[in-house]
Design a protein around this motif. Structure first.
Motif, short mmCIF file in Angstrom:
data_model
loop_
_atom_site.label_atom_id
_atom_site.label_comp_id
_atom_site.label_asym_id
_atom_site.label_seq_id
_atom_site.Cartn_x
_atom_site.Cartn_y
_atom_site.Cartn_z
N ALA A 78 43.48 36.28 48.72
CA ALA A 78 44.21 36.68 49.94
C ALA A 78 43.25 37.29 50.96
CB ALA A 78 45.32 37.67 49.57
N LEU A 79 42.27 38.08 50.48
CA LEU A 79 41.28 38.66 51.40
C LEU A 79 40.41 37.56 52.02
CD1 LEU A 79 40.07 41.86 49.47
CD2 LEU A 79 41.74 41.71 51.33
N GLU A 80 40.01 36.57 51.23
CA GLU A 80 39.23 35.44 51.76
C GLU A 80 40.02 34.72 52.85
OE1 GLU A 80 36.54 34.01 47.92
OE2 GLU A 80 38.42 32.98 48.34
N LEU A 81 41.29 34.46 52.58
CA LEU A 81 42.15 33.76 53.53
C LEU A 81 42.29 34.57 54.81
CD1 LEU A 81 43.60 31.06 53.25
CD2 LEU A 81 45.68 32.31 52.66
N ALA A 82 42.51 35.87 54.67
CA ALA A 82 42.66 36.76 55.84
C ALA A 82 41.40 36.78 56.68
CB ALA A 82 43.02 38.18 55.38
N ALA A 83 40.25 36.57 56.04
CA ALA A 83 38.97 36.56 56.76
C ALA A 83 38.70 35.21 57.41
CB ALA A 83 37.83 36.91 55.80
N GLY A 84 39.57 34.24 57.16
CA GLY A 84 39.40 32.92 57.76
C GLY A 84 38.62 31.94 56.92
N ARG A 85 38.58 32.16 55.61
CA ARG A 85 37.85 31.25 54.73
C ARG A 85 38.47 29.86 54.77
NH1 ARG A 85 34.90 31.35 49.24
NH2 ARG A 85 34.34 29.17 49.17
N SER A 86 37.63 28.87 54.96
CA SER A 86 38.05 27.47 54.90
C SER A 86 37.17 26.79 53.88
CB SER A 86 37.87 26.80 56.26
OG SER A 86 37.84 25.40 56.10
N ARG A 87 37.75 25.96 53.05
CA ARG A 87 36.95 25.24 52.07
C ARG A 87 36.67 23.81 52.53
NH1 ARG A 87 36.56 28.45 47.39
NH2 ARG A 87 38.02 30.17 47.47
N VAL A 88 37.01 23.54 53.81
CA VAL A 88 36.80 22.20 54.36
C VAL A 88 35.36 22.04 54.83
CG1 VAL A 88 37.56 20.55 56.10
CG2 VAL A 88 39.23 22.05 55.00
N ASP A 89 34.91 22.96 55.70
CA ASP A 89 33.55 22.93 56.22
C ASP A 89 32.66 23.74 55.28
OD1 ASP A 89 31.16 23.14 57.54
OD2 ASP A 89 32.00 23.91 59.41
N ARG A 90 31.83 23.06 54.50
CA ARG A 90 31.00 23.75 53.51
C ARG A 90 29.79 24.45 54.11
NH1 ARG A 90 28.80 20.98 49.22
NH2 ARG A 90 28.38 23.02 48.35
N THR A 91 29.55 24.25 55.43
CA THR A 91 28.38 24.90 56.03
C THR A 91 28.70 26.32 56.51
OG1 THR A 91 28.83 24.04 58.25
CG2 THR A 91 27.44 22.69 56.80
N VAL A 92 29.99 26.63 56.65
CA VAL A 92 30.39 27.94 57.13
C VAL A 92 31.24 28.62 56.06
CG1 VAL A 92 31.72 29.21 58.86
CG2 VAL A 92 30.38 27.21 59.54
N CYS A 93 30.80 29.80 55.64
CA CYS A 93 31.58 30.58 54.70
C CYS A 93 31.82 31.95 55.29
CB CYS A 93 30.88 30.70 53.35
SG CYS A 93 31.85 31.65 52.18
N ARG A 94 33.03 32.18 55.78
CA ARG A 94 33.36 33.48 56.38
C ARG A 94 33.34 34.57 55.33
NH1 ARG A 94 33.66 32.85 61.31
NH2 ARG A 94 34.47 30.99 62.30
N LEU A 95 33.88 34.26 54.14
CA LEU A 95 33.90 35.26 53.08
C LEU A 95 34.10 34.60 51.74
CD1 LEU A 95 33.83 38.28 52.38
CD2 LEU A 95 36.32 38.31 52.61
N ASP A 96 33.26 34.97 50.79
CA ASP A 96 33.38 34.50 49.42
C ASP A 96 33.43 35.72 48.52
OD1 ASP A 96 33.42 32.72 47.25
OD2 ASP A 96 31.25 32.79 47.04
N LEU A 97 34.50 35.84 47.74
CA LEU A 97 34.67 36.96 46.82
C LEU A 97 34.86 36.39 45.42
CD1 LEU A 97 37.25 39.01 48.92
CD2 LEU A 97 34.88 39.65 48.50
N ASP A 98 34.01 36.80 44.50
CA ASP A 98 34.09 36.30 43.12
C ASP A 98 34.08 37.44 42.14
OD1 ASP A 98 33.94 33.47 43.67
OD2 ASP A 98 31.82 33.73 44.10
N VAL A 99 35.00 37.38 41.17
CA VAL A 99 34.94 38.31 40.05
C VAL A 99 33.79 37.83 39.17
CG1 VAL A 99 36.12 39.33 38.07
CG2 VAL A 99 37.41 38.79 40.14
N LEU A 100 32.74 38.63 39.07
CA LEU A 100 31.57 38.25 38.27
C LEU A 100 31.77 38.66 36.82
CD1 LEU A 100 28.86 39.54 40.76
CD2 LEU A 100 29.78 37.22 40.58
N LEU A 101 32.24 39.88 36.63
CA LEU A 101 32.45 40.46 35.31
C LEU A 101 33.72 41.28 35.32
CD1 LEU A 101 28.83 41.82 34.95
CD2 LEU A 101 29.75 39.92 33.63
#
Length: 165
Positions: A78-101
């Protein structure tokens, strides 16, 4: 309290290559509204991988949370979406959040621990900075040891998020 003692050590990777200082600041602020941020790494700059794109800024934070991993992943999406994350254009990443551990949890369908955490320098560097003695749940390798064993020339430590312009 007993609840606090049983809370897992949760580490989240944060990355952006579009107005990245602002994106990281907003992400940390948004995360703090949901969960206490216990530790924050420095910000690191690294080239994009597999695509011709702007360099990424990355960091890792540790949070205290009592929510389950599925709830946490939904919050991050939801935070990624709110930041404008699009998975269409792979050259622009507004926000990527990953649970690492998520504590020492091993859960392949949920990608825990995050695949590549020991190999991807943009994850390993900041993770080793804030949790050098922590052991990878599958290999037992300490993140600090893994970091000291790699050539980190492709990763540039920029410093604390608060200090970046």
């Amino acid at each position: 309290s007993a609840a606090q003692r049983t809370m897992p050590d949760v580490f989240i990777g944060i990355g952006s290559n579009a107005d990245p200082v602002r994106a990281l600041r907003e992400a940390v602020t948004a995360l703090e509204r949901l969960h206490p941020v216990l530790r924050s790494s420095s910000v690191y700059c690294s080239p994009a991988i597999g695509v011709a794109a702007a360099d990424y800024l990355n960091m890792v934070v540790s949070i205290g949370t009592a929510v389950d991993v599925d709830t946490l992943c939904a919050e991050l999406a939801a935070l990624e979406l709110a930041a404008g994350r699009s998975r269409v254009d792979r050259t622009v990443c507004r926000l990527d959040l990953d649970v690492l551990l998520y504590g020492q949890r091993v859960d392949a369908p949920r990608r825990l621990p995050r695949p590549g955490v020991l190999e991807q320098l943009f994850v390993l560097g900041p993770l080793a900075e804030i949790a050098p003695a922590l052991e990878h749940p599958l290999t037992g390798v300490r993140y600090g040891s893994a970091w000291s064993a790699v050539n980190s020339a492709t990763l540039t430590k920029l410093g604390a998020l608060a200090a970046l312009g």
